[in-house]
Design an enzyme around this catalytic site. Sequence first.
Site, mmCIF file in Angstrom:
data_model
loop_
_atom_site.group_PDB
_atom_site.id
_atom_site.type_symbol
_atom_site.label_atom_id
_atom_site.label_comp_id
_atom_site.label_asym_id
_atom_site.label_seq_id
_atom_site.Cartn_x
_atom_site.Cartn_y
_atom_site.Cartn_z
ATOM 1 N N ASP A 67 -8.251 5.210 18.368
ATOM 2 C CA ASP A 67 -7.178 5.924 17.669
ATOM 3 C C ASP A 67 -5.920 5.091 17.763
ATOM 4 O OD1 ASP A 67 -8.715 8.137 17.378
ATOM 5 O OD2 ASP A 67 -7.918 9.176 19.128
ATOM 6 N N ASP B 286 -10.487 12.717 20.097
ATOM 7 C CA ASP B 286 -9.859 13.803 20.838
ATOM 8 C C ASP B 286 -10.150 15.183 20.260
ATOM 9 O OD1 ASP B 286 -8.362 13.310 18.604
ATOM 10 O OD2 ASP B 286 -6.573 12.650 19.682
ATOM 11 N N ASP C 125 -14.459 15.321 16.410
ATOM 12 C CA ASP C 125 -14.832 13.968 16.828
ATOM 13 C C ASP C 125 -16.114 13.962 17.649
ATOM 14 O OD1 ASP C 125 -12.720 12.702 15.625
ATOM 15 O OD2 ASP C 125 -11.398 12.883 17.365
HETATM 16 P P1 ATP Z 1 -4.686 8.853 15.411
HETATM 17 O O1 ATP Z 1 -4.368 9.511 16.708
HETATM 18 O O2 ATP Z 1 -6.107 8.598 15.148
HETATM 19 O O3 ATP Z 1 -3.814 7.696 15.112
HETATM 20 P P2 ATP Z 1 -3.114 10.521 13.811
HETATM 21 O O4 ATP Z 1 -2.439 11.282 14.865
HETATM 22 O O5 ATP Z 1 -2.409 9.481 13.054
HETATM 23 O O6 ATP Z 1 -4.443 9.931 14.304
HETATM 24 P P3 ATP Z 1 -3.713 13.030 12.620
HETATM 25 O O7 ATP Z 1 -3.255 13.710 13.834
HETATM 26 O O8 ATP Z 1 -4.997 13.379 11.986
HETATM 27 O O9 ATP Z 1 -3.770 11.483 12.775
HETATM 28 O O10 ATP Z 1 -2.580 13.127 11.567
HETATM 29 C C1 ATP Z 1 -2.772 12.684 10.253
HETATM 30 C C2 ATP Z 1 -1.513 12.882 9.458
HETATM 31 O O11 ATP Z 1 -1.165 14.258 9.428
HETATM 32 C C3 ATP Z 1 -0.304 12.187 10.065
HETATM 33 O O12 ATP Z 1 -0.179 10.872 9.593
HETATM 34 C C4 ATP Z 1 0.832 13.049 9.583
HETATM 35 O O13 ATP Z 1 1.218 12.647 8.284
HETATM 36 C C5 ATP Z 1 0.232 14.430 9.504
HETATM 37 N N1 ATP Z 1 0.573 15.230 10.696
HETATM 38 C C6 ATP Z 1 0.262 14.965 11.957
HETATM 39 N N2 ATP Z 1 0.711 15.914 12.809
HETATM 40 C C7 ATP Z 1 1.318 16.830 12.049
HETATM 41 C C8 ATP Z 1 1.991 18.081 12.311
HETATM 42 N N3 ATP Z 1 2.115 18.560 13.536
HETATM 43 N N4 ATP Z 1 2.502 18.752 11.267
HETATM 44 C C9 ATP Z 1 2.375 18.269 10.025
HETATM 45 N N5 ATP Z 1 1.770 17.136 9.696
HETATM 46 C C10 ATP Z 1 1.240 16.394 10.688
#
Ligand code: ATP
Length: 892
Positions: A331, A626, A630
């Site tokens: 990730d 996580d 997954d």
């Molecule tokens: P990784 O940990 O694999 O890098 P990530 O944290 O980038 O994953 P996700 O958590 O799936 O991936 O989030 C994907 C997208 O969703 C983010 O790029 C963001 O644009 C949006 N996002 C993440 N968290 C939130 C939230 N709490 N509220 C709204 N949108 C969110």
Amino acid sequence: MQTEPLRDWHALSTAEALACLDTAPQGLSETEAALRLQAHGPNSLPAPRGRSPLLRFLAQFHNALIYFLLASALAALLLGHAVDALVIVAVVVVNAVVGFIQEGRAEKALSGMESLISDKAHVVRGGLRESVDAATLVPGDVVMLEAGDRVPADLRLIRVRALAIEEAALTGESVAAEKGELPVAADTALAERSAMAYSGTLVARGQATGVVVATGTATEIGRISALLQSVPSLATPLLRQIDSFAAKLTAAISLGAAALFAFAVLVRGFDWVDALIAVVALAVGAIPEGLPAVITITLAIGVQRMAARKAVIRKLPAVETLGATSVICTDKTGTLTRNEMMVSRVMAGVHELRVEGSGYQPEGAITCRGGSDAAAAIAAAADIVRCGVLCNDAHLRRSDGIWTVTGDPMEGALIALARKAGIDEADLRGEWHRVDEIPFDASHRLMATLRRDAAGPSVVFIKGAPEAVLALGGSREDAEAWDLGTTRAADEGERVLGFAMRELPPATERLDFGLLQGATMLGLMGFIDPPREEARLAIAECRSAGIAVKMITGDHVGTALAIARQLALADTPRALTGTQIEAMSDAELAEAVPHTAVFARASPEHKLRIVRAQQSRGAIVAMTGDGVNDAPSLKQADVGTAMGVSGTQAAREAAEMVLLDDNFASIVAAVREGRTVYDNIRKVIAWTLPTNGGEGIAVILAILVGFALPMTATQILWINLVMTVTLGLVLAFEPPGPGIMTRPPRRRDAPLLSAFLLWRVLLVSVLFAAVLLAVFFGAQWAGDSLREARTMVVNMLVIAEIFYLFNVRYMHMRSLSHAGLQGTRAVLIAVGGAVIAQLAFTYAPPLQEVFDTAPLSIRDGAAMLAIGAAMFFLLEAEKTLMRKLGWFEELA
Ligand code: ATP
């Protein structure tokens, strides 16, 4: 522990249940929770009882070889060889004790691991959401559940959103049960009680809030059994390979020994009692009975060292697999980056603002980019900043002068931003009463809250991935403009969120996706989340070790690529997006994967396909995860790796390894330890087998050719004894050798006994035998008695073993270096022990009596040391020669 009377909680209304438990939706106060914890005891089940130490000790004797030895001891005793009988028994007991201690250490090392990963529960106490150790839950606590959680106690559900729970652990039903808030009839069966969530079951999807009705042994699972945990198994593919190898070797040696015995008696005319004892001693000397125990301890030490580096092994075979890992899929957020977010850019309409500051500290200047009027810009941004606060579950806290977040780091950053803009989030949240929400979910990538102002209007506030928010409405031109803004921020490594809002009829109570359509885009924000410095170093280490690192993230491709470049993930990192992956066949994906370092906007299904694609090319894949979704890819990966801090319980249970600090560098540390374990096991084998082989060849030759035995039976047993408790153990403790992370990973199908190892064992066995016989005949030729000659042979063997140990410590490199010769503490202690034992063997009168030895002169000693050193140099030269000749792949 259980003091609550049993009730039909499922038949009570939520209000009745709360009243019975003397609690409220805002939860208990901290003091009340502490009082109840004293009354009810911890929310835990008694640990399973392991085998008793006595049974474990006795089990050490349950082994064909030991029976054979004990029978021989009995035979020796009956035939009047009391000393031999005693020494055989000593060998048996010492082996059992060493095996017992090592197995105990290994079991302890493993069973201690689960306790490092403590279960957390999300509770509401005193109106505030917090994360507590699940063991501290008490009846009356209000607990929040979400997908991937293990239900921490028996709960009466008071608020449910699309909740389904897998209850197989309790009911045997494999389909997840849908849950609700409404009470059911009192006589409903356990599996049908939809208003309840039971401890130990797993949330498959949805969210809920519930009130704890029973904890610990008072829960349903606590009452039916306490056998949820099991004692870890010590079997691994490698151990099984060794066990079967040892069994085959034992059989072969027994057959050989029987043939030799027949030959000695029938052809050579040995006294049959003497021949029997000699052959038994030879068998004892030749069979590597201590090998499985030493290898178990090597694995256990690996597990402990990994835990010290924050990587907790849940399944022992992972220790071996880690050493062969050729690809790590990771990730981004929190693993490669610090997950400490700060809003650095706000784009609202035509204005673009720059925000300064550090961490979550709510202080920092907001300035205008591009020269537009700052006051106008800040006014224009008021809506988007407000939206950020109202579509938000996080809190900022300050302790010891440091600001931290409880909840999502991006949401924490939004609160810090609001304060920088002079907005108090508590006031704002108080003004806007929260009616409903759509929680964030990685599949739709947005979050929405429905709020109502005291003055009347209902408004839905939305934030999420820009394209997800844009898809809710707005013109094409707008969308293109926002896309440009997103790309610009992402290319600088910023994480971008889009914000939108929509006014709804005042009476709206429930939110659904239909109501989000037509929302007005308010703007974008860019968050910085700096890469972890240690991740950059760890990636460099992986690249030198021939391990590919792939970033699989839900984030925007621009952000992901920018971070990949900052971390030097590849020379020129290339990316694929989820949409592109979807358009590819499995074969095409397998083709593309080796050249792709970044997979962006990827979903859990894509993760699974990416793992499979790499495995189809023979890769051994470690994969982080996580979320609850997954779990399939974690199971599919060779080393599924879950996050200990941010991960769900479902992911942890599917994983082979859990990272206590969610840090990429910890995976690499575990890989390095995994390689060390494998190396050390090979060292143990490379050292143990020739010891046995050398003395074996010398004795067999004596019987076949018909000269006096170079060692007596009791002397062979002595060598065995001394080696088992001293030198035999130290290789398990070897630290990672130099160069361990500069060679490529071992192949999946590489045999433990590689060609080089076999060659080594053979060469050294022959060398040892030659040296022993040379010393034996040389001493007699120089006029020594048989007794003196034998004493020299035994000492020579031990000296040769000690020198050879230093050769083996660095199997692939020159040992002739400062570090190589210095040894470790374990090596020095073991060598010291062996030297003292040999001095006693040679000079202590009682031992001279038992083992038929004679004191040796200093000159003899010096000569043997010189021979030992010569062997060392010879074997070093051989290593260099073999590398030059390039006969063995592993030396390349
Ligand atoms: P990784 O940990 O694999 O890098 P990530 O944290 O980038 O994953 P996700 O958590 O799936 O991936 O989030 C994907 C997208 O969703 C983010 O790029 C963001 O644009 C949006 N996002 C993440 N968290 C939130 C939230 N709490 N509220 C709204 N949108 C969110």
